[in-house]
Motif scaffolding. Structure first.
Motif, PDB file in Angstrom:
ATOM      1  N   THR A  20      12.611  12.146  -3.154  1.00 39.53           N
ATOM      2  CA  THR A  20      11.495  11.496  -2.450  1.00 39.53           C
ATOM      3  C   THR A  20      11.272  10.117  -3.039  1.00 39.53           C
ATOM      4  O   THR A  20      10.784   9.987  -4.166  1.00 39.53           O
ATOM      5  N   ALA A  21      11.646   9.095  -2.293  1.00 36.64           N
ATOM      6  CA  ALA A  21      11.508   7.724  -2.779  1.00 36.64           C
ATOM      7  C   ALA A  21      10.124   7.160  -2.520  1.00 36.64           C
ATOM      8  O   ALA A  21       9.630   6.327  -3.274  1.00 36.64           O
ATOM      9  N   CYS A  22       9.500   7.588  -1.432  1.00 36.40           N
ATOM     10  CA  CYS A  22       8.164   7.103  -1.065  1.00 36.40           C
ATOM     11  C   CYS A  22       7.292   8.312  -0.734  1.00 36.40           C
ATOM     12  O   CYS A  22       7.605   9.080   0.187  1.00 36.40           O
ATOM     13  N   LEU A  23       6.215   8.478  -1.469  1.00 36.63           N
ATOM     14  CA  LEU A  23       5.360   9.649  -1.291  1.00 36.63           C
ATOM     15  C   LEU A  23       4.677   9.645   0.077  1.00 36.63           C
ATOM     16  O   LEU A  23       4.402  10.705   0.645  1.00 36.63           O
ATOM     17  N   ASP A  24       4.453   8.458   0.620  1.00 35.80           N
ATOM     18  CA  ASP A  24       3.787   8.370   1.921  1.00 35.80           C
ATOM     19  C   ASP A  24       4.629   8.964   3.045  1.00 35.80           C
ATOM     20  O   ASP A  24       4.091   9.359   4.083  1.00 35.80           O
ATOM     21  N   ASP A  25       5.955   9.024   2.855  1.00 34.53           N
ATOM     22  CA  ASP A  25       6.803   9.622   3.883  1.00 34.53           C
ATOM     23  C   ASP A  25       6.423  11.071   4.149  1.00 34.53           C
ATOM     24  O   ASP A  25       6.593  11.589   5.257  1.00 34.53           O
ATOM     25  N   LEU A  26       5.904  11.746   3.112  1.00 37.03           N
ATOM     26  CA  LEU A  26       5.493  13.138   3.247  1.00 37.03           C
ATOM     27  C   LEU A  26       4.032  13.267   3.661  1.00 37.03           C
ATOM     28  O   LEU A  26       3.600  14.349   4.067  1.00 37.03           O
ATOM     29  N   GLY A  74       0.786  -1.223   0.000  1.00 31.65           N
ATOM     30  CA  GLY A  74       0.000   0.000   0.000  1.00 31.65           C
ATOM     31  C   GLY A  74       0.818   1.274   0.000  1.00 31.65           C
ATOM     32  O   GLY A  74       0.247   2.368  -0.089  1.00 31.65           O
ATOM     33  N   ARG A  75       2.154   1.171   0.079  1.00 32.82           N
ATOM     34  CA  ARG A  75       2.986   2.374   0.125  1.00 32.82           C
ATOM     35  C   ARG A  75       3.301   2.858  -1.283  1.00 32.82           C
ATOM     36  O   ARG A  75       3.644   2.078  -2.166  1.00 32.82           O
ATOM     37  N   LEU A  76       3.188   4.171  -1.471  1.00 38.00           N
ATOM     38  CA  LEU A  76       3.423   4.784  -2.782  1.00 38.00           C
ATOM     39  C   LEU A  76       4.924   4.936  -3.031  1.00 38.00           C
ATOM     40  O   LEU A  76       5.524   5.971  -2.752  1.00 38.00           O
ATOM     41  N   ASN A  77       5.522   3.854  -3.525  1.00 39.24           N
ATOM     42  CA  ASN A  77       6.938   3.856  -3.863  1.00 39.24           C
ATOM     43  C   ASN A  77       7.121   4.053  -5.369  1.00 39.24           C
ATOM     44  O   ASN A  77       6.199   3.849  -6.156  1.00 39.24           O
ATOM     45  N   ALA A  82      14.614  -0.842   1.133  1.00 38.16           N
ATOM     46  CA  ALA A  82      14.576   0.255   2.103  1.00 38.16           C
ATOM     47  C   ALA A  82      15.850   1.088   2.022  1.00 38.16           C
ATOM     48  O   ALA A  82      15.811   2.327   2.029  1.00 38.16           O
ATOM     49  N   ALA A  83      17.007   0.426   1.962  1.00 35.82           N
ATOM     50  CA  ALA A  83      18.265   1.155   1.859  1.00 35.82           C
ATOM     51  C   ALA A  83      18.322   1.971   0.568  1.00 35.82           C
ATOM     52  O   ALA A  83      18.867   3.085   0.546  1.00 35.82           O
ATOM     53  N   ALA A  84      17.740   1.431  -0.495  1.00 35.06           N
ATOM     54  CA  ALA A  84      17.708   2.158  -1.769  1.00 35.06           C
ATOM     55  C   ALA A  84      16.873   3.425  -1.649  1.00 35.06           C
ATOM     56  O   ALA A  84      17.263   4.496  -2.142  1.00 35.06           O
ATOM     57  N   ARG A  85      15.737   3.322  -0.969  1.00 33.21           N
ATOM     58  CA  ARG A  85      14.909   4.519  -0.769  1.00 33.21           C
ATOM     59  C   ARG A  85      15.654   5.558   0.073  1.00 33.21           C
ATOM     60  O   ARG A  85      15.574   6.769  -0.180  1.00 33.21           O
ATOM     61  N   GLY A  86      16.381   5.081   1.083  1.00 34.76           N
ATOM     62  CA  GLY A  86      17.148   5.999   1.908  1.00 34.76           C
ATOM     63  C   GLY A  86      18.253   6.693   1.135  1.00 34.76           C
ATOM     64  O   GLY A  86      18.546   7.876   1.353  1.00 34.76           O
ATOM     65  N   LEU A  87      18.864   5.982   0.210  1.00 31.70           N
ATOM     66  CA  LEU A  87      19.935   6.569  -0.580  1.00 31.70           C
ATOM     67  C   LEU A  87      19.399   7.652  -1.514  1.00 31.70           C
ATOM     68  O   LEU A  87      20.040   8.690  -1.729  1.00 31.70           O
TER      69      LEU A  87
END
Length: 839
Positions: A451-457, A103-106, A517-522
């Motif tokens: 911004t790797a994942c829109l849900d983070d915002l 469900g996460r917008l990646n 996850a590490a890729a999104r963080g990078l």
């Protein structure tokens, strides 16, 4: 005593209250959908319920047993527990929706600012069958995994098993998010008004049953609503010439026929032979009849009792079908072999078209040469499900393709027609996809580049709160050695910078989750998978994970990678960077520092280095200034914060500096506990970092004391992300008990850089002498290094150190050495911050 037959969002209610609430169902759905549902909330509650169901002595098991249908084996609760465990549901999510957090917008492609996710359809209305105790609760769980609100109708003849199962499930979720998404009603299908009220606001209606049941519900399904039919299906076995003469094949086929008395959709009702010879059909039917005759009654075999009686309508159909087949024997069309007591029958028929069996160990045997297979079966494609095949390897491959083309959705070996596997499609579709929508958001590439994942915002992640005792490295090492093969697929060893190297074990699914996850963080830290050309300079070999992990990260990002690894030949490495136009470096600070200074002239002349992403250690502010001033490097950031045991824990964004990181809040929860007591620190104070990981298969890594110190960073980050921030403040092992004082390596590092102007590496060595203890600060020699000046800086800026020296308890020595002379971990190359030679 009043019995409330309905379970509505966390409470049992009666008919009058249920009717009133049904009228307001649309508003209840809107309220529930307004708050997000984390997949982990569903998984955690289901896994806890599964644990209880698998234990016959558990109070939950005892509370549910009285609600089982009459005659139902209590083992069905254990079976249900096996289906609700985290392992099975996570595998289902990965197989059907591609991720454990679908469900996460990646980003669908890390190189584009296009975000995709599986979103709930909204409200799913489930019309459950009355003959399968586990179908209704499992249907609701599927709806929950897709994030939906669920309203389910059970038959008026059903027990309240589903209602009480859902009550037990929601009791295991303190957030209340699951309760808000579950309504279970019990009423007869004749109550059309209620059926209409539950279907009218639905976005999908799932119906279990035959054509009549589907037609009755379809009349209430509004335009645009998705109708998901889980109807009756018919299955068959298909045997080649080699197979039908094999005794083991016939015995396996008899097992498929007798298991569940052909009540399952996957039970064979017809046996097809790859032949046109009618005599072969009759001969096979006679041989197979003898195999069936040798089988004990299923109910008697299972429990020692009498078989369940056949219903009157079913008995009539059995009698009629057998009678008609016997009459057609006179026409040469059929031949019937049946038990004297009517417990089984084999009906050979020379006509190929598919025919339904009256079940209860009644099976048709028909000829069907493979060249006519599609033409014969395709007219029944809407009803086909399983084909059990027996033949040679080439036959199986060819026939699989043929029956699938004819409309079959499932192929198994004969003898395994009723077996299934976790994540298997049902009737040709994935249920979770039928209860979901694939959604996409296109964003401005310039504004959302990091911004790797829109849900983070959009919203904070809320995971179940950790509980249980604190765990240390030793607490997870031994259980890790006892893992089952399925959970122990990848082995890493730690670098051993703070003690003996420890072994960490992962499943490939866990590893994949962590690398994404590490890729999104990078990406958040400013890595550009389109423009950057990266040299992976982490250490490799000896089961050390950094090089391999960041190879995997870059692979998932689609970035350009030069997998060089750290090595002693700095000249060759520098030449490779220049030859292949590398502009981004991944590696350990101590190694990168040595490389850059050893080949400073060549790399300055090249002038192409722009970014450095480091891990495992820290660059001081002075060192970062050197990288920028002397080498033209523009971005120096942490590549990740993590550990070999837990994987990536935190990441930096473009607004982060020093040791400040965001938590990977979709994977972990974090606590900061007092240095001496197991209690939370006052917000902002430094304490021990404790992590609970929620994405690990086969292992419990809850409340893990990682050995690092940190403090919470208050407020929301300027980058806009909701994930909590923390600042690393060194390791517990960096705090030294020396001459009755506690001294911190980080204080020496900060003083050397901020007041002493030192830009190189720094190591503390502790020795014992006959008179007193000795603390030696070893600093990397540079042109302007002045050990005596640094000694004065330490004494002036560190009161505890000054007191220890003044009181004659400690000798303080500062010496300048070559960087290569400093002690490092042999595995990772990481600088050892403190070398305690007193022991």
């Amino acid at each position: 005593m009043t019995v409330y037959h309905h379970y509505w969002q966390g409470e049992f209610v009666g008919d009058e209250e249920a009717g009133r609430r049904l009228a307001g169902l649309p508003a209840a759905v809107e309220d529930a959908l307004a708050s997000g549902l984390e997949t982990e909330t569903v998984l955690a509650a289901c896994d806890a319920l599964a644990t209880a169901l698998r234990d016959p002595g558990h109070p939950v098991h005892a509370r549910l047993a009285p609600h089982l249908p009459e005659g139902e084996d209590p083992a069905v609760l254990v079976e249900l527990g096996g289906l609700l465990g985290r392992r099975e549901l996570t595998r289902k999510l990965r197989r059907e929706l591609g991720s454990a957090t679908p469900g996460r917008l990646n980003r669908a492609d890390p190189r584009e600012t296009v975000y995709e996710a599986w979103a709930p359809v909204g409200l799913v209305a489930h019309i459950a069958p009355g003959n399968a105790a586990t179908v209704a609760p499992l249907s609701i769980v599927e709806g929950l995994l897709a994030g939906n609100v669920n309203v389910l109708k059970t038959s008026s003849a059903d027990t309240l098993l589903t209602q009480h199962l859902m009550a037990e499930l929601t009791a295991l979720d303190p957030s209340g998010a699951l309760a808000a998404r579950i309504v279970v009603l019990r009423f007869p299908s004749s109550r059309q008004e209620w059926l209409g009220l539950m279907c009218a606001p639905a976005d999908a209606v799932a119906v279990w049953g035959g054509e009549g049941a589907v037609e009755g519900v379809a009349a209430h399904v509004p335009a645009g609503c998705r109708l998901v039919e889980w109807g009756h299906r018919i299955s068959f076995a298909y045997l080649t010439g080699d197979a039908w003469s094999d005794a083991d094949t016939l015995d396996a086929l008899a097992g498929d026929v007798c298991l569940h008395e052909q009540q399952a959709c996957s039970s064979p009702q017809v046996v097809y032979l790859d032949t046109e010879d009618e005599d072969e059909v009759f001969a096979f039917a006679e041989r197979f009849a003898a195999v069936l005759a040798a089988r004990p009654p299923a109910a008697a075999a299972a429990s020692g009792g009498e078989p369940d009686p056949v219903e009157d309508a079913e008995a009539a159909e059995l009698t009629t079908t057998e009678l008609v087949a016997r009459l057609e024997e006179h026409l040469g069309l059929t031949r019937v072999f049946a038990a004297p007591d009517g417990s089984w029958r084999v009906m050979a028929d020379t006509r190929s078209p598919l025919a339904a069996s009256p079940l209860h160990r009644s099976v048709w045997v028909k000829p069907l040469p493979r060249k006519r297979l599609i033409a014969t079966l395709r007219p029944m494609r809407r009803y086909l499900q399983t084909a059990g095949l027996a033949g040679g390897r080439t036959d199986i491959a060819e026939l699989s393709r043929t029956v699938l083309a004819a409309g079959v959705t499932r192929v198994t070996p004969v003898g395994a027609m009723l077996e299934s596997y976790a994540g298997e499609p049902h009737d040709g579709v994935y249920a979770l996809q039928r209860y979901s929508r694939r959604v996409a958001v296109q964003a401005d590439p310039a504004r959302f580049a990091t911004t790797a994942c829109l849900d983070d915002l959009a919203r904070p992640v809320v995971l179940p709160q950790p509980a249980g005792p604190l765990l240390g490295k030793e607490d997870v090492q031994e259980p890790g050695r006892q893992l089952a093969r399925a959970d122990a697929e990848l082995y890493f060893r730690s670098g051993g910078s703070t003690g003996a190297p420890a072994l960490s074990v992962f499943s490939y699914d866990d590893y994949d989750t962590q690398m994404h996850a590490a890729a999104r963080g990078l990406l958040a830290a400013g890595y550009d998978p389109v423009g950057d050309r990266t040299a992976n300079l982490f250490y490799c070999g000896a089961m050390y994970g950094s090089f391999i992990s960041f190879f995997s990260v870059l692979e998932r990002l689609g970035g350009v990678q030069l997998p060089l690894s750290a090595g002693p030949d700095h000249r060759a490495t520098a030449q490779a960077l220049i030859d292949h136009r590398a502009d981004t470096l991944f590696g350990m600070p101590s190694y990168l520092w040595q490389l850059l200074h050893a080949e400073a002239d060549a790399l300055r002349a090249y002038g192409g280095l722009r970014k450095v992403f480091y891990g495992g250690e820290h660059f001081t502010e002075e060192q970062q200034r050197t990288l920028k001033d002397d080498f033209g490097i523009e971005v120096v950031r942490s590549i990740t914060y993590g550990s070999t045991d837990l994987g990536p824990l935190g990441y930096q964004c473009t607004e982060s500096s020093g040791g400040v990181h965001h938590l990977h809040a979709d994977l972990h929860t974090m606590e900061i506990l007092d240095l001496a007591e197991d209690r939370p620190v006052v917000p902002g104070e430094t304490g021990r970092l404790v992590f609970t990981t929620h994405a690990r298969r086969g292992q419990h890594l809850g409340r893990y004391v990682i050995g690092d110190l940190g403090r919470q960073v208050p407020g929301r980050c300027p980058c806009g992300r909701h994930s909590p921030r923390f600042e690393l403040r060194g390791r517990s092992g960096d705090v030294m008990r020396v001459a009755t004082y506690f001294l911190n390596h980080r204080r020496f590092l900060d003083l050397a850089g901020e007041r002493g102007g030192h830009r190189g590496e720094l190591q503390v060595r502790l020795d014992g002498t006959d008179a007193r203890e000795r603390l030696t600060v070893r600093v990397e020699r540079a042109g302007a290094t002045d050990p005596e000046w640094l000694r004065e800086v330490f004494l002036a800026g560190y009161p505890e150190l000054r007191s220890a020296v003044t009181e004659g308890l400690l000798d303080l020595v500062v010496e300048a050495v070559d960087g290569a002379a400093l002690d490092r971990s042999p595995t990772s190359g990481k600088l050892l911050a403190v070398v305690d030679a007193r022991r």
